[in-house]
Design a protein around this motif. Sequence first.
Motif, PDB file in Angstrom:
ATOM      1  N   SER B 186      82.165 -44.619   8.700  1.00 25.97           N
ATOM      2  CA  SER B 186      82.095 -46.091   8.677  1.00 25.97           C
ATOM      3  C   SER B 186      80.668 -46.619   8.662  1.00 25.97           C
ATOM      4  N   ALA B 187      79.724 -45.849   9.214  1.00 25.93           N
ATOM      5  CA  ALA B 187      78.344 -46.338   9.286  1.00 25.93           C
ATOM      6  C   ALA B 187      77.497 -45.806   8.136  1.00 25.93           C
ATOM      7  N   LEU B 188      78.152 -45.157   7.173  1.00 26.07           N
ATOM      8  CA  LEU B 188      77.386 -44.520   6.086  1.00 26.07           C
ATOM      9  C   LEU B 188      77.357 -45.370   4.831  1.00 26.07           C
ATOM     10  N   ASP B 189      76.261 -45.258   4.091  1.00 24.24           N
ATOM     11  CA  ASP B 189      76.225 -45.854   2.769  1.00 24.24           C
ATOM     12  C   ASP B 189      77.302 -45.189   1.919  1.00 24.24           C
ATOM     13  N   PRO B 190      77.934 -45.959   1.036  1.00 31.25           N
ATOM     14  CA  PRO B 190      79.074 -45.424   0.270  1.00 31.25           C
ATOM     15  C   PRO B 190      78.762 -44.111  -0.441  1.00 31.25           C
ATOM     16  N   GLU B 191      77.536 -43.968  -0.961  1.00 28.79           N
ATOM     17  CA  GLU B 191      77.258 -42.745  -1.723  1.00 28.79           C
ATOM     18  C   GLU B 191      77.114 -41.508  -0.840  1.00 28.79           C
ATOM     19  N   LEU B 192      77.071 -41.718   0.485  1.00 31.20           N
ATOM     20  CA  LEU B 192      76.904 -40.574   1.400  1.00 31.20           C
ATOM     21  C   LEU B 192      78.229 -40.146   2.033  1.00 31.20           C
ATOM     22  N   VAL B 193      79.277 -40.949   1.786  1.00 28.50           N
ATOM     23  CA  VAL B 193      80.563 -40.684   2.432  1.00 28.50           C
ATOM     24  C   VAL B 193      81.138 -39.348   1.972  1.00 28.50           C
ATOM     25  N   GLY B 194      81.011 -39.083   0.666  1.00 27.16           N
ATOM     26  CA  GLY B 194      81.620 -37.893   0.085  1.00 27.16           C
ATOM     27  C   GLY B 194      81.142 -36.598   0.713  1.00 27.16           C
ATOM     28  N   GLU B 195      79.827 -36.475   0.923  1.00 23.28           N
ATOM     29  CA  GLU B 195      79.285 -35.219   1.450  1.00 23.28           C
ATOM     30  C   GLU B 195      79.820 -34.914   2.845  1.00 23.28           C
ATOM     31  N   VAL B 196      80.095 -35.973   3.618  1.00 26.73           N
ATOM     32  CA  VAL B 196      80.618 -35.772   4.972  1.00 26.73           C
ATOM     33  C   VAL B 196      82.103 -35.408   4.918  1.00 26.73           C
ATOM     34  N   LEU B 197      82.851 -36.131   4.085  1.00 25.64           N
ATOM     35  CA  LEU B 197      84.290 -35.857   4.008  1.00 25.64           C
ATOM     36  C   LEU B 197      84.573 -34.465   3.427  1.00 25.64           C
ATOM     37  N   ASP B 198      83.693 -34.006   2.519  1.00 26.09           N
ATOM     38  CA  ASP B 198      83.864 -32.656   1.969  1.00 26.09           C
ATOM     39  C   ASP B 198      83.824 -31.606   3.076  1.00 26.09           C
ATOM     40  N   VAL B 199      82.895 -31.809   4.031  1.00 25.13           N
ATOM     41  CA  VAL B 199      82.791 -30.871   5.149  1.00 25.13           C
ATOM     42  C   VAL B 199      84.089 -30.866   5.955  1.00 25.13           C
ATOM     43  N   VAL B 200      84.646 -32.054   6.161  1.00 25.85           N
ATOM     44  CA  VAL B 200      85.881 -32.155   6.939  1.00 25.85           C
ATOM     45  C   VAL B 200      87.038 -31.483   6.197  1.00 25.85           C
ATOM     46  N   LEU B 201      87.095 -31.667   4.891  1.00 18.52           N
ATOM     47  CA  LEU B 201      88.154 -31.027   4.101  1.00 18.52           C
ATOM     48  C   LEU B 201      88.062 -29.503   4.213  1.00 18.52           C
ATOM     49  N   ASP B 202      86.834 -28.977   4.179  1.00 14.62           N
ATOM     50  CA  ASP B 202      86.636 -27.539   4.353  1.00 14.62           C
ATOM     51  C   ASP B 202      87.179 -27.064   5.693  1.00 14.62           C
ATOM     52  N   LEU B 203      86.847 -27.803   6.737  1.00 15.92           N
ATOM     53  CA  LEU B 203      87.304 -27.429   8.079  1.00 15.92           C
ATOM     54  C   LEU B 203      88.829 -27.451   8.152  1.00 15.92           C
ATOM     55  N   ALA B 204      89.422 -28.453   7.522  1.00 15.40           N
ATOM     56  CA  ALA B 204      90.879 -28.563   7.517  1.00 15.40           C
ATOM     57  C   ALA B 204      91.495 -27.358   6.800  1.00 15.40           C
ATOM     58  N   ASP B 205      90.873 -26.953   5.705  1.00 14.15           N
ATOM     59  CA  ASP B 205      91.372 -25.798   4.951  1.00 14.15           C
ATOM     60  C   ASP B 205      91.356 -24.537   5.803  1.00 14.15           C
ATOM     61  N   GLU B 206      90.373 -24.463   6.705  1.00 15.51           N
ATOM     62  CA  GLU B 206      90.269 -23.280   7.556  1.00 15.51           C
ATOM     63  C   GLU B 206      91.170 -23.351   8.776  1.00 15.51           C
ATOM     64  N   GLY B 207      91.955 -24.422   8.875  1.00 20.28           N
ATOM     65  CA  GLY B 207      92.934 -24.494   9.957  1.00 20.28           C
ATOM     66  C   GLY B 207      92.457 -25.165  11.212  1.00 20.28           C
ATOM     67  N   MET B 208      91.331 -25.860  11.150  1.00 23.92           N
ATOM     68  CA  MET B 208      90.853 -26.594  12.331  1.00 23.92           C
ATOM     69  C   MET B 208      91.829 -27.714  12.669  1.00 23.92           C
ATOM     70  N   THR B 209      92.226 -27.785  13.914  1.00 22.38           N
ATOM     71  CA  THR B 209      93.097 -28.863  14.369  1.00 22.38           C
ATOM     72  C   THR B 209      92.266 -30.133  14.540  1.00 22.38           C
ATOM     73  N   MET B 210      92.759 -31.231  13.973  1.00 24.03           N
ATOM     74  CA  MET B 210      91.950 -32.453  14.033  1.00 24.03           C
ATOM     75  C   MET B 210      92.799 -33.687  14.304  1.00 24.03           C
ATOM     76  N   LEU B 211      92.203 -34.583  15.062  1.00 24.92           N
ATOM     77  CA  LEU B 211      92.759 -35.923  15.225  1.00 24.92           C
ATOM     78  C   LEU B 211      91.701 -36.875  14.677  1.00 24.92           C
ATOM     79  N   VAL B 212      92.096 -37.655  13.664  1.00 26.84           N
ATOM     80  CA  VAL B 212      91.126 -38.395  12.868  1.00 26.84           C
ATOM     81  C   VAL B 212      91.426 -39.893  12.906  1.00 26.84           C
ATOM     82  N   VAL B 213      90.416 -40.689  13.154  1.00 25.98           N
ATOM     83  CA  VAL B 213      90.543 -42.127  12.947  1.00 25.98           C
ATOM     84  C   VAL B 213      89.660 -42.479  11.758  1.00 25.98           C
TER      85      VAL B 213
END
Lengths: 216, 268
Positions: B186-213
Amino acid sequence: MLSAILYAIPFLGAGLAVTLLVSLLTVSLSLVIGGLMGVALVYGPAPLRWVIRGFSDVVRGIPILVLIFFVYYGLPVAGLNLQPFSAAVLALTVFKCAQVIENVRGAIGSIPRGQMDAGKAIGLTFPARLVYVIAPQAVRRFLPPWINGVTDAVKGSALVSLLGVTDLMHSIQQVIGRTYEALPLYVLGAVFYFVINYTLSMLSRRLELRYSYIRD
Amino acid sequence: METSSSIPKPAPLLQIAGVKKQYGSVPVLRGVDLNVRRGQVVTILGPSGSGKTTLLRCVNFLEVYDGGSVQIDGQEVGYRDVVQKKFRSERDLARIRAETGMVFQMFNLFPHLTAAENVMLGLTKVRGKSKGEARDLASHWLGRVGLGDKLDRLPSQLSGGQQQRVGIARAVAMGPKILLLDEITSALDPELVGEVLDVVLDLADEGMTMLVVTHEIAFAREVSSEIVFMADGVIDTQGPPEDLFEGARGSERFRAFLSRFETHHRRR
């Protein structure tokens, strides 16, 4: 005039030593005591916070001269007889404590709340958060205003001459009493005070520059 | 022989039951029940003020809940005695908090520490690892989030997206059972959002349990195994993203919430 100054130097030197000793004692005692009280004002239980808040507000509302006379002339009534030197140090320390308390409160208060949250989230206990997260950031914020306040302590220490403590101010007056060279000696005294405080100000400015990049 | 139906389901990793919270006289959470099983990614959506961030912060007891129960792996989070409302000791609470990782909207990196030191602090002071071990782990995780060459930078020398990736590395390096992500883009410039969400998608693929808002609906749809829609301090709609997005299920309120996002996107 020159001879008066040359005559005065050893006396002023001795007075300067007393001024520095009073300042050093005041500053270090108030740093420790005021520092702890400041932390307690931020994180302590409510009754303790009220007491410290009251102490700080009262002390800051009193002229330092009144505080000095109160300790020296007032406390004996309550059974506490202090030598002029001890009375002076006590009064100045109390005065400086109140400033340190506010410096600490301001320094900690300006750290974003999220810092504590982040420390909690990785499982740091309260003391660990204080030591590793809050203190390093607070010290950077605390130092510049505190050093500026130290100059107040040095300047305020001149008031101890009113109790007959032979500090820099008092020794100036003594030499004037003997030589009647008021102007050059007051100028000389002013130069002494200025050199001490200007050195402190420069130190504070350098610290501010050094830590400026860290501010978020 | 046991039939498959009689095999007991493993207890959920995170069990939130009847959680209530008030600020003064204003109720923020009005009885929330939510379970997260191991490996699940549960995303909480909802309008601002619906209580989603507060709920997330109850999971590691950054917010004190007034009623109900929050358990991780069967352990009550903030209370030693939940009925009599006796808080855990500071040491105990810290130990339980170390089992969860949290990434914050405002990053909350320690500004006086380098990227590596940010990751190392919990490893050395909480996990008791040596400086060397901690440094290796920090280097590993910062490498994983694409910051292997930024170990010794201070947060102020990093972009928002980079800072937030350090935030993720700091949380994940502790080996948490569950990762809590609080509006991390939420505090990121729009062009920087993707790089952060990609990391989260990777973690999800590896089975990390997450609660996300999050407010990133497209991301929520992609990453989540379960979507929870909160409104006015309760869960309004809950279900797998396929049902809620493709199947167009859920309450009227939820549909209205989604349509606001869609019309917004159409306008752009």
